[in-house]
Design a protein around this motif. Structure first.
Motif, PDB file in Angstrom:
ATOM      1  N   UNK A   1       0.742  -1.148  -0.053  1.00  0.00           N
ATOM      2  CA  UNK A   1      -0.013   0.040   0.007  1.00  0.00           C
ATOM      3  C   UNK A   1       0.753   1.391  -0.039  1.00  0.00           C
ATOM      4  N   UNK A   2       1.971   1.332   0.621  1.00  0.00           N
ATOM      5  CA  UNK A   2       2.631   2.432   0.958  1.00  0.00           C
ATOM      6  C   UNK A   2       3.235   2.727  -0.532  1.00  0.00           C
ATOM      7  N   UNK A   3       3.776   1.844  -1.366  1.00  0.00           N
ATOM      8  CA  UNK A   3       4.436   2.012  -2.625  1.00  0.00           C
ATOM      9  C   UNK A   3       3.392   2.630  -3.609  1.00  0.00           C
ATOM     10  N   UNK A   4       2.277   2.087  -3.501  1.00  0.00           N
ATOM     11  CA  UNK A   4       1.065   2.286  -4.485  1.00  0.00           C
ATOM     12  C   UNK A   4       0.573   3.818  -4.116  1.00  0.00           C
ATOM     13  N   UNK A   5       0.747   4.226  -2.824  1.00  0.00           N
ATOM     14  CA  UNK A   5       0.228   5.709  -2.808  1.00  0.00           C
ATOM     15  C   UNK A   5       1.443   6.491  -2.944  1.00  0.00           C
ATOM     16  N   UNK A   6       2.567   6.473  -2.576  1.00  0.00           N
ATOM     17  CA  UNK A   6       3.607   7.563  -2.660  1.00  0.00           C
ATOM     18  C   UNK A   6       4.466   7.323  -3.600  1.00  0.00           C
ATOM     19  N   UNK A   7       4.771   6.194  -4.246  1.00  0.00           N
ATOM     20  CA  UNK A   7       5.619   6.085  -5.342  1.00  0.00           C
ATOM     21  C   UNK A   7       4.903   6.328  -6.663  1.00  0.00           C
ATOM     22  N   UNK A   8       3.530   6.256  -6.514  1.00  0.00           N
ATOM     23  CA  UNK A   8       2.772   6.614  -8.059  1.00  0.00           C
ATOM     24  C   UNK A   8       1.629   7.756  -7.414  1.00  0.00           C
ATOM     25  N   UNK A   9       1.877   8.944  -7.323  1.00  0.00           N
ATOM     26  CA  UNK A   9       1.166  10.039  -6.629  1.00  0.00           C
ATOM     27  C   UNK A   9      -0.100  10.169  -7.891  1.00  0.00           C
ATOM     28  N   UNK A  10      -1.197  10.359  -7.396  1.00  0.00           N
ATOM     29  CA  UNK A  10      -2.596  10.434  -8.210  1.00  0.00           C
ATOM     30  C   UNK A  10      -3.399  11.610  -8.095  1.00  0.00           C
ATOM     31  N   UNK A  11      -3.989  12.134  -8.927  1.00  0.00           N
ATOM     32  CA  UNK A  11      -4.790  13.333  -8.721  1.00  0.00           C
ATOM     33  C   UNK A  11      -6.435  12.923  -9.243  1.00  0.00           C
ATOM     34  N   UNK A  12      -7.205  13.753  -8.896  1.00  0.00           N
ATOM     35  CA  UNK A  12      -8.492  13.795  -9.643  1.00  0.00           C
ATOM     36  C   UNK A  12      -9.202  12.657  -8.893  1.00  0.00           C
ATOM     37  N   UNK A  13     -10.155  12.021  -9.748  1.00  0.00           N
ATOM     38  CA  UNK A  13     -10.869  10.862  -9.139  1.00  0.00           C
ATOM     39  C   UNK A  13     -10.459   9.760  -8.618  1.00  0.00           C
TER      40      UNK A  13
END
Length: 323
Positions: A261-273
């Protein structure tokens, strides 16, 4: 510039606080969700406190593995305590304000404890590597001095990365009079959503900082477990292989859920929906994983179970003597 995020354009009103909107639940569901997260928080605090107390008081849990486990429990208690109480307020009030200094302090505290946990998990994998792959020299290598140095470095590295990230946010984020944070705590991606300026530089800096803070410890853990698996496969007896693997299976389960979960959240920052997905993933590593960790370690560890029952037996025995 101070702790207030000043705006360069005078047409905008300076933002002095944020509004955490949380989950925006209907009233009946809100009560159930509040009770659920309150119970989970109680389990997290109780379970991790129990591990710390057992490791501190029981002589059979004085090995390096349990020393590091107690610090892992400490980091998780700091981590969840910096998030969950405010989250409960957000759920109960259907939104809650948080000051700019409070928001940045929360983010810094979350980043410090989260970063420390990444390094502590790497340290624990190194401890298992030495115990399984180099058992003859393990007692002399993993002495008290090395244990203290590894723990201190883990907390210091986690804190330094958090301070740099927070400083970067303060110096580069330009708000446009917005103050709604579509999240239940001051996390990185939702804060970026408030900026009307280009945030690509900030994202790049944080991404680069996540390499030593998240990716390198994870790669180190993978490398140690490759060596551990190779060593275990060379053990002749099936009982010996099973015993060797059981000493690191709990740690491996925790690493898989936490780093995923950590790498999904912070290694691939996402925006919008995708912020909705971000919110769900945040729940996994801020609430669910810290709750599972003490359960995983206690259920799969015979020594912790024995120490717990021994302490209970001793307490009951003392009470019986007093009577």
């Amino acid at each position: 510039m101070g702790m207030e995020l000043a705006l360069q354009d005078q047409n905008y009103t300076a933002v002095t606080e944020f509004l955490l909107v949380g989950f925006q639940l209907i009233h009946t569901v809100k009560i159930l969700v509040f009770i659920l997260f309150l119970l989970i928080y109680i389990v997290i605090i109780t379970g991790n406190t129990l591990i710390i107390v057992l490791v501190s008081t029981c002589h059979q849990l004085q090995s390096a593995m349990y020393f590091f486990l107690s610090h892992l429990s400490s980091s998780e208690m700091v981590f969840t305590t910096s998030i969950v109480p405010k989250m409960l307020q957000v759920i109960a009030s259907e939104g809650a304000t948080i000051s700019i200094p409070g928001c940045l302090f929360q983010f810094c505290l979350v980043s410090t404890s989260g970063g420390a946990e990444c390094f502590l998990l790497a340290v624990m994998s190194y401890d298992r590597y030495l115990a399984i792959c180099n058992p003859l020299h393990y007692p002399t290598i993993m002495d008290l001095k090395l244990r203290l140095h590894l723990v201190i470095c883990s907390w210091m590295l986690g804190g330094s990365v958090a301070i740099i990230i927070t400083t970067t946010l303060i110096s580069n984020l330009q708000l446009c009079g917005q103050k709604l944070i579509d999240h239940f705590f001051c996390d990185f991606t939702p804060i970026l959503e408030l900026s009307c300026s280009d945030t690509s530089t900030v994202q790049m800096v944080v991404f680069l900082l996540c390499i030593p803070a998240i990716l390198i410890p994870f790669m180190f853990i993978v490398a140690t477990y490759v060596s551990i698996i190779i060593t275990i496969r060379r053990i002749q007896s099936s009982t010996g292989r099973q015993k060797a693997f059981s000493t690191c299976s709990s740690h491996l389960a925790v690493v898989s859920t936490y780093y995923g979960t950590m790498m999904t959240l912070y290694m691939t920052p996402s925006r919008g929906f995708l912020l909705k997905v971000n919110k769900v993933l945040s729940l996994l590593y801020t609430v669910v994983t810290p709750m599972l960790n003490p359960i995983i370690y206690s259920l799969k560890n015979q020594e912790i179970q024995t120490a717990l029952w021994t302490c209970i037996y001793n307490m009951l025995g003392k009470e019986h003597l007093h009577e």
